[in-house]
Design a protein around this motif. Structure first.
Motif, PDB file in Angstrom:
ATOM      1  N   GLY A 247      -9.037   3.236 -12.434  1.00 60.08           N
ATOM      2  CA  GLY A 247      -9.139   4.402 -11.576  1.00 60.08           C
ATOM      3  C   GLY A 247      -9.058   5.667 -12.393  1.00 60.08           C
ATOM      4  O   GLY A 247      -8.419   5.707 -13.448  1.00 60.08           O
TER       5      GLY A 247
ATOM      6  N   ALA B  59      -3.124  -6.790  -3.834  1.00 62.94           N
ATOM      7  CA  ALA B  59      -4.429  -6.125  -3.709  1.00 62.94           C
ATOM      8  C   ALA B  59      -4.293  -4.802  -2.970  1.00 62.94           C
ATOM      9  O   ALA B  59      -4.934  -3.799  -3.337  1.00 62.94           O
ATOM     10  CB  ALA B  59      -5.419  -7.037  -2.986  1.00 62.94           C
ATOM     11  N   GLU B  60      -3.449  -4.767  -1.947  1.00 59.52           N
ATOM     12  CA  GLU B  60      -3.246  -3.535  -1.197  1.00 59.52           C
ATOM     13  C   GLU B  60      -2.548  -2.466  -2.052  1.00 59.52           C
ATOM     14  O   GLU B  60      -2.902  -1.279  -1.991  1.00 59.52           O
ATOM     15  CB  GLU B  60      -2.423  -3.813   0.063  1.00 59.52           C
ATOM     16  CG  GLU B  60      -3.150  -4.612   1.128  1.00 59.52           C
ATOM     17  CD  GLU B  60      -3.178  -6.116   0.852  1.00 59.52           C
ATOM     18  OE1 GLU B  60      -3.732  -6.848   1.685  1.00 59.52           O
ATOM     19  OE2 GLU B  60      -2.639  -6.555  -0.196  1.00 59.52           O
TER      20      GLU B  60
ATOM     21  N   THR C  48      -5.032   3.117  -6.834  1.00 62.26           N
ATOM     22  CA  THR C  48      -6.265   3.621  -7.451  1.00 62.26           C
ATOM     23  C   THR C  48      -6.932   4.666  -6.556  1.00 62.26           C
ATOM     24  O   THR C  48      -7.454   5.674  -7.039  1.00 62.26           O
ATOM     25  CB  THR C  48      -7.243   2.467  -7.738  1.00 62.26           C
ATOM     26  OG1 THR C  48      -7.476   1.725  -6.529  1.00 62.26           O
ATOM     27  CG2 THR C  48      -6.697   1.536  -8.790  1.00 62.26           C
ATOM     28  N   SER C  49      -6.877   4.448  -5.248  1.00 60.29           N
ATOM     29  CA  SER C  49      -7.469   5.414  -4.325  1.00 60.29           C
ATOM     30  C   SER C  49      -6.755   6.760  -4.416  1.00 60.29           C
ATOM     31  O   SER C  49      -7.386   7.822  -4.390  1.00 60.29           O
ATOM     32  CB  SER C  49      -7.393   4.873  -2.896  1.00 60.29           C
ATOM     33  OG  SER C  49      -7.877   5.818  -1.962  1.00 60.29           O
TER      34      SER C  49
ATOM     35  N   ARG D 253      -2.662  -2.255  -5.323  1.00 62.33           N
ATOM     36  CA  ARG D 253      -3.628  -1.824  -6.341  1.00 62.33           C
ATOM     37  C   ARG D 253      -4.655  -0.870  -5.748  1.00 62.33           C
ATOM     38  O   ARG D 253      -4.968   0.178  -6.332  1.00 62.33           O
ATOM     39  CB  ARG D 253      -4.325  -3.064  -6.922  1.00 62.33           C
ATOM     40  CG  ARG D 253      -5.289  -2.811  -8.079  1.00 62.33           C
ATOM     41  CD  ARG D 253      -5.884  -4.146  -8.501  1.00 62.33           C
ATOM     42  NE  ARG D 253      -6.642  -4.063  -9.738  1.00 62.33           N
ATOM     43  CZ  ARG D 253      -7.936  -3.759  -9.814  1.00 62.33           C
ATOM     44  NH1 ARG D 253      -8.612  -3.472  -8.698  1.00 62.33           N
ATOM     45  NH2 ARG D 253      -8.556  -3.726 -10.976  1.00 62.33           N
ATOM     46  N   GLU D 254      -5.165  -1.187  -4.573  1.00 62.80           N
ATOM     47  CA  GLU D 254      -6.183  -0.358  -3.943  1.00 62.80           C
ATOM     48  C   GLU D 254      -5.615   1.005  -3.547  1.00 62.80           C
ATOM     49  O   GLU D 254      -6.253   2.047  -3.754  1.00 62.80           O
ATOM     50  CB  GLU D 254      -6.736  -1.070  -2.715  1.00 62.80           C
ATOM     51  CG  GLU D 254      -7.685  -0.209  -1.861  1.00 62.80           C
ATOM     52  CD  GLU D 254      -8.901   0.293  -2.627  1.00 62.80           C
ATOM     53  OE1 GLU D 254      -9.393   1.396  -2.279  1.00 62.80           O
ATOM     54  OE2 GLU D 254      -9.359  -0.405  -3.564  1.00 62.80           O
TER      55      GLU D 254
ATOM     56  N   ALA E  53       0.830  -1.208   0.000  1.00 66.72           N
ATOM     57  CA  ALA E  53       0.000   0.000   0.000  1.00 66.72           C
ATOM     58  C   ALA E  53       0.863   1.256   0.000  1.00 66.72           C
ATOM     59  O   ALA E  53       0.572   2.228  -0.722  1.00 66.72           O
ATOM     60  CB  ALA E  53      -0.924  -0.007   1.215  1.00 66.72           C
TER      61      ALA E  53
END
Length: 525
Positions: free
Chosen positions: A360, A317-318, A324-325, A320-321, A284
């Motif tokens: 995103g 996944a972290e 995009t966030s 990517r999230e 992240a």
């Protein structure tokens, strides 16, 4: 300073000879006064002829005199900081504070080159003393130093109106080497260019140098650029911009009766590889941090980390999230020119046509030339199958690549063309994989970054801003940092000279107090 829009040819302020233009504020779409002059072949000839006339005296200035001149330019840039930043902001839509910082960094660049000149190490003074008793044959005295190439043509860039423009690193390093400069200003920011050009012009006069040490010309279309590259007195060219533009100049220079070097800085996606342990530990953090860096200057930076690659597994996944966030938070901002905006829109659409999925998007544009931040995703197989996905999208777009494993990561790394930089994020368990990746990256880039991001870049003695084609046209040189001076130098050996006829750096008494290589040994002054 009242802008006149005139060309600066030597000490003269020259009116339009081939039409005029006005600047454009891309944020408001308003035309900005005054009119700026376009020049033609006659103006180019006058500027280059003056530069050639200045060369012998300027290239033989001593270290103290030349360094003082560079320091004087830095002083004048700092004195013009407020006015320069205001005008650059008006012509780009970017914040005034950004250009105040850019001005200070550019002034510092000139001061660092002044220090380099005073040290004299760039001359690479080398002495192989005579060995009259050597058997089977004597050796004559040989002494070598680097000398300046001659008049240099510099094409100002669009994306950094100060640090890659009139008073940018190309100009600083060429002047440090002893080369007079003819600067072709970029038409996207003519007012900021004039302020910088007049600062250098004034420094030339105050330093008592030949007026031909610096000139600034401006033109429309290809005509003036071709005239500059074709001029027989020009000895080198620098260019920062697109691959198409850079290679057009490069090919033209090679077709001259006497080919000359063209040092280009063109295209790069600056891939970022996240290895498995780093991904699991910091996915992240890496994803969010990369987006923040990539959106600098609305994604219009040559070192933007444009492609993010990671193996699908713990932490993906972290990453990517978070990425995009972060993209979705970014407000659409005005791009530098209408042309750059249109090209960005076309190239983002090209990604989608080649199979990239949009995952995103930032805030919607509110003005005609706003660039919306975008994030796309592809698989490693897609990236390998479609070369267009590996090409630069100049603007605020990022491509995330989902890889199947280490073998595919290495395969994808081999598929990239030359880059200005490459980045890898790795923890201790990743070191074995890193050892496999490093030789691949060393063949494809001039700078490898670990556990940081490709932007910003330090301007220092160890800086490399260059890489294999198409990042640059000559990977042996950097266009940023103290090593940039090497582009404008060549070696000359003086054999059997009496001491009185030698250049000062090579005289027996070492009057300049330089470090020198004497018979293979580095000697103190």
């Amino acid at each position: 300073m009242t802008l006149t829009g005139e060309l600066l040819i030597g000490a003269a302020h020259v009116p339009a000879g081939a039409g005029t233009m006005k600047a454009l504020n891309p944020a408001t779409r308003e035309v900005i006064e005054p009119e700026f002059a376009f020049g033609g072949a006659a103006d180019v000839d006058r500027a280059v002829t003056l530069a050639d006339e200045a060369f012998d005296s300027y290239s033989h200035t001593g270290p103290a005199e030349r360094a003082a001149f560079l320091d004087l330019i830095a002083d004048k840039l700092e004195a013009a900081k407020g006015e320069l930043a205001e005008r650059a902001s008006l012509e780009t839509g970017l914040p005034v504070a950004q250009f105040e910082g850019e001005t200070l960094r550019t002034a510092d660049h000139f001061r660092k080159f002044a220090t380099l000149v005073r040290q004299g190490r760039f001359l690479q003074a080398t002495i192989d003393p005579a060995q009259p008793d050597r058997q089977p044959s004597p050796r004559m005295d040989h002494r070598l130093q680097k000398v300046a190439l001659g008049p240099v043509v510099i094409f100002g860039a669009s994306n950094f109106p100060i640090s890659y423009s009139v008073a940018g690193g190309d100009t600083a390093s060429a002047l440090a080497a002893g080369c007079p400069v003819v600067l072709k200003a970029h038409n996207a920011h003519p007012g900021a260019s004039e302020i910088q050009g007049r600062a250098i012009q004034q420094a030339v006069a105050e330093a008592g140098l030949h007026e031909g040490v610096f000139s600034l010309v401006r033109g429309v279309g290809n005509e003036i650029g071709e005239a500059l590259v074709d001029h027989p007195l020009v000895r080198a060219v620098t260019f920062t911009g697109s691959e198409g533009g850079g290679m057009a100049l490069y090919r033209r220079a090679q077709q001259r009766p006497d080919p000359i070097p063209v040092f280009t800085e063109m295209t790069s996606v600056n891939p970022t590889f996240v290895l498995p342990a780093a991904l699991a530990a910091r996915g992240a953090e890496i994803g969010g941090g990369l987006v923040q860096r990539a959106m600098y200057n609305v994604g219009q930076a040559c070192l933007k980390p444009a492609i993010l690659l990671a193996v699908d597994g713990p932490g993906f996944a972290e990453l990517r999230e978070a990425a995009t966030s972060e993209v979705e938070k970014v407000a659409a901002r005005t791009m530098l020119t209408p042309g750059i905006h249109d090209s960005y829109t076309r190239n983002a659409q090209r990604l989608e046509e080649r199979g990239a999925t949009r995952i995103g998007a930032g805030q919607e544009p509110t003005r005609a030339w706003d660039g919306q931040s975008l994030m796309y995703e592809v698989t490693g197989d897609q990236l390998l199958a479609e070369p267009d996905l590996r090409e630069e999208v100049f603007g605020p777009a990022i491509l995330l690549v989902r890889l199947t494993g280490l073998d595919q990561l290495l395969e994808v790394a081999r598929a990239f063309r030359g880059q200005l930089s490459a980045t890898l994020h790795a923890e201790t368990p990743d070191h074995v994989a890193t050892a496999q990746l490093l030789p691949i990256l060393e063949r494809r880039t001039g700078r490898i970054v670990v556990n940081a991001f490709s932007i910003p870049q330090e301007v220092s003695y160890a800086t490399t801003h260059g890489g294999p084609f198409p990042a640059t046209s000559d990977s042996r040189f950097t266009s940023v940092g103290m090593g940039a001076i090497e582009r404008f130098l060549r070696p000359v050996t003086y054999q059997g000279f009496p001491d009185a006829l030698l250049p000062e750096p090579l005289r027996e008494a070492n009057p300049l107090g330089l470090w020198r290589l004497v018979d293979g040994e580095l000697t103190r002054p």
